[in-house]
Design a protein around this motif. Sequence first.
Motif, PDB file in Angstrom:
ATOM      1  N   ARG A  54      -9.872  -0.768   7.207  1.00  0.00           N
ATOM      2  CA  ARG A  54      -8.769  -0.737   8.044  1.00  0.00           C
ATOM      3  C   ARG A  54      -8.920  -1.708   9.420  1.00  0.00           C
ATOM      4  O   ARG A  54      -9.775  -1.082  10.051  1.00  0.00           O
ATOM      5  CB  ARG A  54      -8.083   0.521   8.249  1.00  0.00           C
ATOM      6  N   TYR A  88       0.973  -0.899  -0.062  1.00  0.00           N
ATOM      7  CA  TYR A  88       0.186  -0.106   0.030  1.00  0.00           C
ATOM      8  C   TYR A  88       0.794   1.253   0.043  1.00  0.00           C
ATOM      9  O   TYR A  88       1.914   1.299   0.776  1.00  0.00           O
ATOM     10  CB  TYR A  88      -0.890   0.100   1.273  1.00  0.00           C
ATOM     11  N   GLU A 111     -12.527   1.941   1.269  1.00  0.00           N
ATOM     12  CA  GLU A 111     -11.113   0.930   2.118  1.00  0.00           C
ATOM     13  C   GLU A 111     -11.598   0.448   3.583  1.00  0.00           C
ATOM     14  O   GLU A 111     -12.216   1.228   4.370  1.00  0.00           O
ATOM     15  CB  GLU A 111     -10.070   1.940   2.513  1.00  0.00           C
ATOM     16  N   ASN A 113      -0.994   3.664  -6.587  1.00  0.00           N
ATOM     17  CA  ASN A 113      -1.269   2.584  -5.266  1.00  0.00           C
ATOM     18  C   ASN A 113      -0.702   1.303  -5.764  1.00  0.00           C
ATOM     19  O   ASN A 113      -0.941   0.562  -6.615  1.00  0.00           O
ATOM     20  CB  ASN A 113      -2.469   2.646  -4.648  1.00  0.00           C
ATOM     21  N   ASN A 153      -3.124   8.088  -9.160  1.00  0.00           N
ATOM     22  CA  ASN A 153      -3.188   6.783  -8.249  1.00  0.00           C
ATOM     23  C   ASN A 153      -1.808   5.893  -8.655  1.00  0.00           C
ATOM     24  O   ASN A 153      -2.204   5.280  -9.895  1.00  0.00           O
ATOM     25  CB  ASN A 153      -4.358   6.373  -8.134  1.00  0.00           C
ATOM     26  N   PRO A 156       0.835   5.212   0.479  1.00  0.00           N
ATOM     27  CA  PRO A 156      -0.163   6.520   0.798  1.00  0.00           C
ATOM     28  C   PRO A 156      -0.036   7.709  -0.050  1.00  0.00           C
ATOM     29  O   PRO A 156       1.078   7.833  -0.305  1.00  0.00           O
ATOM     30  CB  PRO A 156       0.535   6.873   2.135  1.00  0.00           C
ATOM     31  N   HIS A 157      -1.090   8.261  -0.460  1.00  0.00           N
ATOM     32  CA  HIS A 157      -0.932   9.351  -1.275  1.00  0.00           C
ATOM     33  C   HIS A 157      -1.583  10.579  -0.425  1.00  0.00           C
ATOM     34  O   HIS A 157      -2.778  10.282   0.074  1.00  0.00           O
ATOM     35  CB  HIS A 157      -1.902   9.081  -2.565  1.00  0.00           C
ATOM     36  N   ASP A 179      -8.971  -2.587  -0.329  1.00  0.00           N
ATOM     37  CA  ASP A 179      -9.591  -1.888  -0.927  1.00  0.00           C
ATOM     38  C   ASP A 179     -10.887  -2.610  -1.644  1.00  0.00           C
ATOM     39  O   ASP A 179     -10.616  -3.746  -2.168  1.00  0.00           O
ATOM     40  CB  ASP A 179      -8.676  -1.193  -2.028  1.00  0.00           C
ATOM     41  N   TRP A 213     -10.140   5.927  -0.323  1.00  0.00           N
ATOM     42  CA  TRP A 213      -9.114   6.371  -0.696  1.00  0.00           C
ATOM     43  C   TRP A 213      -9.143   7.693  -1.341  1.00  0.00           C
ATOM     44  O   TRP A 213     -10.193   7.809  -2.233  1.00  0.00           O
ATOM     45  CB  TRP A 213      -8.412   5.135  -1.842  1.00  0.00           C
ATOM     46  N   PRO A 214      -8.172   8.513  -1.334  1.00  0.00           N
ATOM     47  CA  PRO A 214      -7.037   8.387  -0.422  1.00  0.00           C
ATOM     48  C   PRO A 214      -7.162   9.259   0.719  1.00  0.00           C
ATOM     49  O   PRO A 214      -6.165   9.412   1.591  1.00  0.00           O
ATOM     50  CB  PRO A 214      -5.887   9.126  -1.312  1.00  0.00           C
TER      51      PRO A 214
END
Length: 446
Positions: free
Chosen positions: A402, A5, A400, A132, A130, A7-8, A410, A315-316
Amino acid sequence: MRTPYIPHTFGDVVQRKLRSRSGWLSAGVASSIPWPSLDVCVEYAGDEYFLRGTQREGQPSAPGIAIACDQSSSGADAAIAKIYRFTSILSWFEGGYVDVSGYMWGSHPALYGGRSVYSSMGIAGAKSFNCNHMPIIEDENIRKALAFWREGKRLDEVHDSYAFLSFYKVIESQFKDGRSRGRWIAANVDKVTDRAAKRVAELRAEGVEVASHLFESGRCAVAHASLEGDIVDPDFPADRRRLSADLVIIEDLARIYIRDELGVPDARTLYRTRDRLAPWDSLLPASTLDVLRRGDGTGIDLSGLDGRYVSVGLWPDGPIPGLERMTVHVDAFDQGIVKLVMINKRKTILLVFFLDYKSGRIHTNLEDGGLFSGEHEPDETDVRAYSTFFYKVFGNGIAELRCGDLEPVDCEIVIPVNMMMRKSPDEAIADAVEAFRRDRAKQSGE
């Protein structure tokens, strides 16, 4: 190959990061991939890369990449080397090229301009860039192959001779001797497709052995010049046409080598093959995972999912306020598919997801979720949270999930069938909140 993964970060946080330290290297780039319109920070392989957007205060701006850098020549060399490597894998992953046109370093991040700095494919939206799960390149041979690939893609349609040489070096750099390289080309030339396959057929119809032809009339003819040997003469139209026709073969072979022999996926390959559920493997016994991935539905232990706390986000942007701590309940399972129901603490919001272990996908079920009344009535926070989830996902946002410190999983993008949203997601969310307020005011008045 690791495809973690990535991060953006978008928006004001990016500007705060850029102001947070002294010492930057700023590179201008020429790009054939859609470049972000606004600045975005991408955390890749332990470093933060700041892609400078093509719009600044409503005016066009030169695309570029900035990275933190010690203010010394050695620090600059280390920083630009990282950007070169980053642009190599980004070029491959996104199916185009990102090539450094120049760079400078100093105390503050700068915008590197000039005629050689541009984005030929336009711009991506404010938050649509993206990359990712882009592969992490740790092998030196793979790094070299991707560098030659980036170089070849940059020269394609600019200088056919040097583009040919760069694509050839993708393969050549991976072999110790010419015989092994030639055998590989001969064994794989039938894998090329489209224009490249047509050109192979043309050469064979002329009695040409393709692997030898690519080496002698392509690679050597470009790289060398002598009184007696074959060369690609820049003044001879026939030489130019021959090399241009052969270029598609060597480019396709280079792509095949990187994809199949080196095992580097691009974005499209990764979309088809990546197991979205893999980050949650540690939650279930290995025997259960084996059964689920075979598509069976008996003899499994799903207790590792039941009762877990999961944060639901987009996301994001991360977790949706109000959905940060949803309790997981296993509702049903069959043929490798597990139905999860997630409920917030007040039991006013219910969300439904399907985990398809056989295909490695997770799907959002918008039809069965919603706001519910029971011990507690939904409040404005609940309405906003659920409306944000529903309308953003309905509008093709990526949901997403977590779970603790595990990598986010995702969900597949929802493709509405026989449904149409006549307003933007943000407008629909605002309307839902306003309708709740009116209804609450009406009830209070009564």
